[in-house]
Structure formats: structure tokens, C-alpha cells
Scaffold this motif. Structure first.
Motif: not given
Ligand code: NAD
Length: 476
Positions: A433-454, A456-458
């Protein structure tokens, strides 16, 4: 001037060309013209790749963290050197503006460098036991990985699919999308040129269903990593269940964006318009459902329409272009279908809604407002340059709308109220979730979803751990 390269697979370090194999026509989406013939694997190619991956794992699981780090950081350096060629090739076969494909190169550089450091931090733990006994929990590489990468981030997706298994000490067979093969080959070549043993990472292409059935049908493969649609993800998860292979599934989303009346609307608009039309909306974390407090609805919608009209459409290789074509002919067809269905059911078409030009797969930046919930586009991921903007009267209804779908990948909230920021973070069901920002990734941040979005993380430490298993060792 970068030329589009000739195409091959990479099996056991060998560049496998078409010969008598079937081929796939790679097309420049800005022109619709063929730019290359990609060889497709037959069963013998896949069997060979599996056998090599088995050997590659036996070799790489014994590598030192320093050896793995040296390959990853060396590949990052080569990617910087080859940045312009890689970026141009990605723009040629996928269509996105050069500025965006250059960012993809740098995403890989950041990830490979982060993973190079992470190789030395794959710590286990020692349990508290009576004197004379020793119990430890250690992390080991899971084994050969079958990784499937889609076409929307032709460089960054292969970077994720290759980087994590290599950092963990696994071997990997990657099948990247047949529509964008040269970018994936370019990333793998950097790793091989940086000293990765040829058995450790290979690239095959093929008929997707044939390749996934063949690889996942083999007990050699211990893990599936897939990025793509929820439909295909569910199908592959069932195949993986047969051999009990572990899975990381990065699937679809339907990004809700909650905009409150206390938000900095100008900043929200600038960020959301840029986020929406990036990569022509073909992004799993694209902002899609704009859930706007009624007091600021008109201002937000009108600003979005202006933002849509400001987009400069053209070939991703041309200067000044902000939005390229869609990546393949399936996408404008889906846009036509979803927009017609929404307007038939009463949505207001504020701008766009049409194809642009008569060659390539261009589509106009589109805004739909007052979209009824029974429109297909309110449930199905549009994966295109369309914003859906609806008005709501209170926070509870806005959060309920954000959580209405079974997807939960990325969500965004715009509000200056600190308590509300916390409520959004607590109550919205999503992996990011991004609060007042759409920068939600980064090499050090887990990227992934829940429910039908899958699941695990990359990226992040979590991305490497996803390619590992734990073993508890108890010594008397
Ligand atoms: P699709 O669903 O058929 O394919 C999606 C991806 O999965 C492609 O890369 C494809 O090569 C691969 N694939 C398809 N069938 C496969 C199989 N049996 N085994 C292994 N891989 C397989 O359709 P598409 O037209 O390419 O994309 C349509 C939808 O997919 C989009 O609307 C979007 O919802 C989703 N998608 C999501 C992402 C993401 O980043 N999560 C990326 C691309 C596409």
C-alpha cells in the motif's frame, strides 16, 4: 544504432538457433511488423535443459556466498555498460518509451547489487539446548527452479526470475514471454558474461502450455515462480501440486486508489496520471479504480481528463513520447470489449475509448467515470490505459469498495489525516500500500500480493528466502 538481435535459446551455455524447430514471430508493437523469428523448444530441448539444471544445482549449491555475489554484482556492472542497448531492444519488442526501459535496467542493477549483499546474510539460527547438545536451523537452496516471466517488464521480470535463485544457490530454467525474448536473453547474457557457470541458468522459449507441463511434470524441478494472469497462475499452481513444487505467484491486481477531500489533490493527480499511463497501463500494480470522496470528485476527474489528454503517444523509441503502443493485439481488443461493455451499462466515457492510428497497437488514454459495479471492467483487470473514477460519500464505503474484489496486490491512499492513513494501512487487504505515494517497490522491499493476486514475494530478503528451504539439525 542498436539493431534488433538474432534470436536463440540458451541451453547449457549453447545458443540454440531455429534449425528445424518451430518459430514464433516477434513483432514491433509500434508497427505491427515482424522483427525476428524465435526458435521454440521441442521436448528434447526441454529434457536437455532439465538434465543441465540438475547438474547446475549440484554445482551451484556448493558455491560460496562470495562467488554468487561476484556474479551478481559483475552482471549489474555489465548491465550498466550495456544499458542503452538493453533499453532500446526492450522498447523495440515491447513498445514502452525508452525512459521507462532505462528504468527497468536500473531496477535490475539495484536488485542484483542488493542480492549480491544478501548472499552473505542468509543466516539461520541456533536453538537454546542443554550443554552438550546443539540444534540449528539452516537455510538451503530449494533446488532447480522453473521461472515464467511475462512481457510487460521485459527486462525487470527476467531480472527477478534469475536473480533470486542465483543468490540462493539454485539453478533456474527461465521461460520468458515469447513476445519479448531479446530483453530476457540480454539479462541472462550479462550473468553468463560475469562468470555464472553455464549449467546454472538457461533460457528456453516455446508453446507456453507445452513448456510448463513439461518442466513442472519433472521431479527435477523443485520450485515454480510465475508472473502473469490469475487464470494462468491457478492452472500452473495445480500442475505444481502434482510434484508438490513450491510456488511464488505474482498474479493480477485491480489497484484501488482512495482519494479523500483532505488530500493534496494536485500531487495526487500528478502521481496518479503518471502511474496510470506508465507502460500503457500494462502493470500489475497500475492504479485502476479511483475511489474519490464526492466533495473532490469533479476536480479530480477533470484533472485526470486533462492529464490523459496531455499524453504524447508514439513509438517508444521517439523523443518526447510518454506513452507507447500496447504490447500485443490482444490488449486493444480487450480495451474495446471492456469499454463498450461499461458504456452500455451506463458508464460515462470522459475521454479516449478508441484506437489511435492504423498501424501498431496504439490506444488512447481513457477515462471512464460513474462506472456501475456490474460492468466487467470493475471486476476484470483492464491491463490498459484506462482510469475508472467513481464518487463515494464516506470512508467506510471507500474502504469496502477497495476490498470488494478478491485481488489484493497494490492499493493507494491519498489523505493528510494521520489517523486515517493508519486506518487505510490497517484495513485495506493488499500486499502493498502506498500512502500519499505510488512508489511501492525497491530492491529491498517485498513485492507481492494476497488472495487472487498470488502468494510469496519477489525482491527484498523475502525474494531470496522464497528460493530456499529450512532444515533443522539436532546433534546430541
Ligand atoms: P495470458 O494470461 O495467456 O498470459 C500471461 C502470461 O502467462 C504470459 O507471459 C504468457 O506467456 C504466460 N502463459 C500463458 N499460459 C501459460 C502456460 N500455460 N504456462 C506458462 N506460462 C503461460 O495472457 P496475456 O494476453 O499475455 O495477458 C493477459 C493478462 O495477463 C493481462 O490482462 C493481465 O491481467 C495478466 N498479466 C499480468 C502480468 C503481471 O505482471 N502480473 C503480466 C502480464 C500479463
Amino acid at each position: 544504432m542498436t539493431e534488433y538481435p538474432s534470436l536463440h535459446m540458451i541451453i547449457d551455455g549453447e545458443k540454440v538457433t531455429a534449425g528445424s524447430r518451430r518459430t514464433f514471430d516477434v513483432v514491433n508493437p509500434a508497427t505491427g511488423e515482424s522483427i525476428g523469428a524465435l526458435p521454440l523448444a521441442d521436448a528434447a530441448d526441454l529434457d536437455r535443459a532439465l538434465e543441465v539444471a540438475r547438474r547446475g544445482f549440484a554445482l551451484w549449491r556448493k558455491s560460496t556466498p562470495q562467488e554468487r555475489a561476484s556474479v551478481l554484482s559483475g552482471a549489474a556492472r555489465l548491465m550498466v555498460e550495456r544499458s542503452e542497448d538493453l533499453a532500446r531492444i526492450a522498447a523495440m519488442e515491447q513498445g514502452k518509451p525508452l525512459a521507462e526501459s532505462r528504468i527497468e535496467v536500473m531496477m535490475n542493477v539495484g536488485l542484483f547489487n542488493f542480492y549480491a549483499g544478501e548472499c552473505s546474510r542468509l543466516y539461520g539460527r541456533e536453538l537454546v539446548r542443554p550443554v552438550g547438545q546443539r540444534s540449528t536451523v539452516r537455510w538451503e537452496p530449494v533446488g532447480p527452479v522453473a521461472a515464467f516471466a511475462p512481457w510487460n517488464f521485459p527486462l525487470a521480470n527476467p531480472g527477478r526470475k534469475l536473480g533470486a535463485p542465483i543468490a540462493a544457490g539454485c539453478s533456474v530454467i527461465m521461460k520468458s514471454a515469447e513476445e519479448t525474448p531479446a530483453s530476457a536473453l540480454g539479462v541472462l547474457q550479462c550473468l553468463l558474461d560475469a562468470g555464472l557457470p553455464k549449467e546454472v541458468a538457461q533460457a528456453v522459449f516455446g508453446v507456453p502450455d507445452e513448456v510448463s507441463r513439461h518442466l513442472l511434470g519433472s521431479p527435477i524441478i523443485r520450485k515454480l515462480s510465475f508472473t502473469g494472469s490469475t487464470t494462468v497462475g491457478k492452472h500452473l499452481a495445480k500442475l505444481a501440486a502434482e510434484n508438490m513444487q513450491r510456488t511464488t505467484m505474482e498474479l493480477g491486481g485491480h489497484g484501488p486508489v482512495l482519494v479523500f477531500d483532505d488530500a493534496d489533490i494536485d500531487k495526487a493527480l500528478e502521481t496518479a496520471v503518471g502511474g496510470k499511463f506508465r507502460n500503457c497501463g500494462q502493470v500489475c500494480v497500475s492504479p485502476t479504480r479511483f475511489i474519490v470522496k464526492e466533495d473532490v470528485f469533479e476536480k479530480f476527474r477533470d484533472g485526470f481528463i486533462e492529464g490523459a489528454k496531455r499524453q504524447v503517444i508514439g513509438s517508444g523509441l521517439d523523443d518526447g513520447v510518454t506513452m507507447g503502443p500496447m504490447a500485443n493485439p490482444r490488449r486493444p481488443e480487450a480495451m474495446d470489449r471492456l469499454i463498450a461493455d461499461a458504456t452500455d451499462k451506463g458508464a460515462v466515457l470522459d475521454t479516449g475509448g478508441t484506437r489511435v492510428g492504423n498501424r501498431g497497437y496504439f490506444y488512447a488514454p481513457t477515462v471512464l467515470s460513474e462506472v456501475p459495479l456490474d460492468a466487467d471492467i470493475m471486476t476484470e483487470e483492464p491491463f490498459g490505459p484506462v482510469a475508472l473514477i467513481n464518487a463515494f460519500s464516506n470512508e467506510d464505503d471507500m474502504i469496502a469498495e477497495a476490498n470488494r474484489l478478491p485481488y489484493g496486490l497494490a492499493a493507494y491512499g491519498w489523505t493528510s489525516d494521520v489517523q486515517r492513513q493508519r486506518r487505510l494501512a490497517d484495513e485495506i487487504e493488499s500486499g502493498m500500500i502506498g500512502i500519499n505515494s505510488h512508489m511501492i517497490g525497491g530492491a529491498d522491499a517485498p513485492f507481492g500480493g494476497v488472495q487472487w493476486s498470488g502468494h510469496g514475494s519477489e525482491d527484498g530478503p523475502e525474494g531470496v528466502r522464497a528460493c530456499m528451504v529450512v532444515k533443522a539439525v539436532h546433534e546430541g
